[in-house]
Design an enzyme around this catalytic site. Structure first.
Site, mmCIF file in Angstrom:
data_model
loop_
_atom_site.group_PDB
_atom_site.id
_atom_site.type_symbol
_atom_site.label_atom_id
_atom_site.label_comp_id
_atom_site.label_asym_id
_atom_site.label_seq_id
_atom_site.Cartn_x
_atom_site.Cartn_y
_atom_site.Cartn_z
ATOM 1 N N MET A 97 -11.583 -5.737 5.289
ATOM 2 C CA MET A 97 -10.756 -4.801 6.059
ATOM 3 C C MET A 97 -10.418 -5.424 7.407
ATOM 4 S SD MET A 97 -9.948 -2.183 4.338
ATOM 5 C CE MET A 97 -9.137 -1.293 5.666
ATOM 6 N N ASP A 105 -6.743 -6.326 4.079
ATOM 7 C CA ASP A 105 -6.043 -5.029 4.115
ATOM 8 C C ASP A 105 -6.071 -4.478 5.539
ATOM 9 O OD1 ASP A 105 -5.085 -2.480 3.612
ATOM 10 O OD2 ASP A 105 -6.812 -1.841 2.419
ATOM 11 N N MET A 133 -8.950 8.529 0.080
ATOM 12 C CA MET A 133 -9.762 8.875 1.262
ATOM 13 C C MET A 133 -10.308 10.284 1.116
ATOM 14 S SD MET A 133 -7.365 7.435 4.296
ATOM 15 C CE MET A 133 -6.448 5.906 4.146
ATOM 16 N N HIS A 168 -8.413 1.461 -3.949
ATOM 17 C CA HIS A 168 -9.350 1.229 -2.846
ATOM 18 C C HIS A 168 -9.987 2.567 -2.479
ATOM 19 C CE1 HIS A 168 -9.664 -0.009 1.719
ATOM 20 N NE2 HIS A 168 -10.849 0.153 1.157
ATOM 21 N N SER A 185 0.838 -1.198 0.000
ATOM 22 C CA SER A 185 0.000 0.000 0.000
ATOM 23 C C SER A 185 0.874 1.249 0.000
ATOM 24 C CB SER A 185 -0.896 -0.006 1.236
ATOM 25 O OG SER A 185 -1.487 1.271 1.377
ATOM 26 N N HIS A 245 -1.220 -1.074 -4.369
ATOM 27 C CA HIS A 245 -2.510 -0.756 -3.740
ATOM 28 C C HIS A 245 -2.530 0.736 -3.413
ATOM 29 C CE1 HIS A 245 -6.055 -1.720 -1.178
ATOM 30 N NE2 HIS A 245 -5.583 -0.792 -0.363
ATOM 31 N N ASP A 253 -4.773 3.855 -1.823
ATOM 32 C CA ASP A 253 -5.898 4.229 -0.976
ATOM 33 C C ASP A 253 -6.353 5.647 -1.289
ATOM 34 O OD1 ASP A 253 -6.151 1.905 0.821
ATOM 35 O OD2 ASP A 253 -4.085 2.425 1.335
ATOM 36 N N MET A 268 -12.088 4.785 -0.350
ATOM 37 C CA MET A 268 -12.733 4.947 0.966
ATOM 38 C C MET A 268 -13.405 6.310 0.951
ATOM 39 S SD MET A 268 -9.686 3.342 3.220
ATOM 40 C CE MET A 268 -8.584 3.518 1.831
HETATM 41 C C1 DX5 Z 1 -6.216 1.599 5.651
HETATM 42 C C2 DX5 Z 1 -5.831 1.338 4.223
HETATM 43 C C3 DX5 Z 1 -4.725 0.379 4.050
HETATM 44 C C4 DX5 Z 1 -3.441 0.789 4.713
HETATM 45 C C5 DX5 Z 1 -2.857 -0.472 5.291
HETATM 46 O O1 DX5 Z 1 -7.355 2.339 5.693
HETATM 47 O O2 DX5 Z 1 -6.935 0.849 3.471
HETATM 48 O O3 DX5 Z 1 -4.502 0.046 2.687
HETATM 49 O O4 DX5 Z 1 -2.505 1.373 3.861
HETATM 50 O O5 DX5 Z 1 -1.746 -0.125 6.003
HETATM 51 P P1 DX5 Z 1 -1.060 -1.100 7.045
HETATM 52 O O6 DX5 Z 1 -0.591 -2.315 6.293
HETATM 53 O O7 DX5 Z 1 0.062 -0.279 7.567
HETATM 54 O O8 DX5 Z 1 -2.076 -1.442 8.091
HETATM 55 ZN ZN ZN Z 2 -6.499 -0.027 1.394
#
Ligand code: DX5
Ligand code: ZN
Length: 224
Positions: free
Chosen positions: A139, A177, A37, A68, A9, A33, A35, A70
């Site tokens: 998750m 994840d 947000m 991903h 990620s 990956h 993210d 969010m």
């Molecule tokens: C959290 C994200 C993850 C995050 C995971 O909301 O969706 O993808 O980057 O990070 P680690 O592996 O550090 O928990």
């Molecule tokens: Zn993620």
């Protein structure tokens, strides 16, 4: 032996040198990956289509891109990502009353679609969607931040998905994840996960390529 995909990620990559961090893990990772947000669905802000476009247009980076989302109301944002050449686009099931419609729009654009479930969301919620899905993301932390502690109770969800897939002959991948690293990657794979997302365990390590290689070795042990 099933193929397990390692998807670091970029949330935990150095924001001032994302390309440099990707270079470090070349040859050791399968997907990237990313993210996204919005500060509403999760209490944090991160990444957007401009980063995805920049990654996709970089000829040194040919890895599949796993986005991903969010974000609340993903139906308002998917059109920003669909034309960019992403491989997987995943929305959160809690973020829209129209998950089926959004997934179908993603698929109709030729992009693989995924649905993500927060730790507090029952896995059975995805049952009606399973025939239309390319991936289910379980998750294993509450979304919003990297480096959080793994929530082991979600493992059962992967087990349920694995059994449903086998019994009903579905094709979706099972992704996990959050909070994954050397100490729990084998458990996640044993429960049926196909895609392992790891941020902090990779980019928080002094040698991210070594961290991934060690993770891969641990996964191989599961199938020996
Ligand atoms: C959290 C994200 C993850 C995050 C995971 O909301 O969706 O993808 O980057 O990070 P680690 O592996 O550090 O928990
Ligand atoms: Zn993620």
């Amino acid at each position: 032996m099933r193929k397990v995909i390692l998807a670091p990620s970029l949330l935990s990559a150095n924001p001032l040198d994302i390309a440099g961090d990707i270079e470090k893990i070349k040859g050791q990772c399968d997907w990237l990956h990313i993210d996204v947000m919005d500060g509403h669905f999760v209490p944090n802000l991160a990444y957007g289509p401009n980063l995805v476009a920049a990654l996709r247009s970089d000829e040194n980076i040919s890895l599949p891109i796993d986005v991903h989302l969010m974000v609340e109301s993903p139906e308002c944002f998917i059109d920003l990502f669909l034309p960019l050449g992403v491989d997987y686009l995943t929305i959160q099931i809690e973020a829209t009353p129209h998950s089926h419609r959004v997934l179908q729009r993603i698929r109709d654009s030729g992009v693989k679609c995924g649905i993500a479930l927060n730790p507090g969301t029952p896995v059975e919620w995805v049952a009606p969607l399973l025939p239309f899905l390319d991936m289910v993301l379980v998750m294993s932390v509450n979304p919003g931040f990297g480096g959080q502690k793994f929530i082991p109770q979600v493992l059962e969800k992967a087990g349920w998905l694995y059994r449903e897939r086998a019994v009903k002959n579905f094709n979706f991948l099972i992704e996990m994840d959050g909070g994954l690293g050397l100490e729990n990657v084998q458990t996640a794979v044993r429960y049926g996960c196909d895609v392992i997302v790891a941020g902090n365990a990779v980019f928080g390590h002094s040698d991210p390529a070594f961290a991934l290689k060690t993770m891969r070795d641990k996964i191989m042990e599961v199938f020996q």
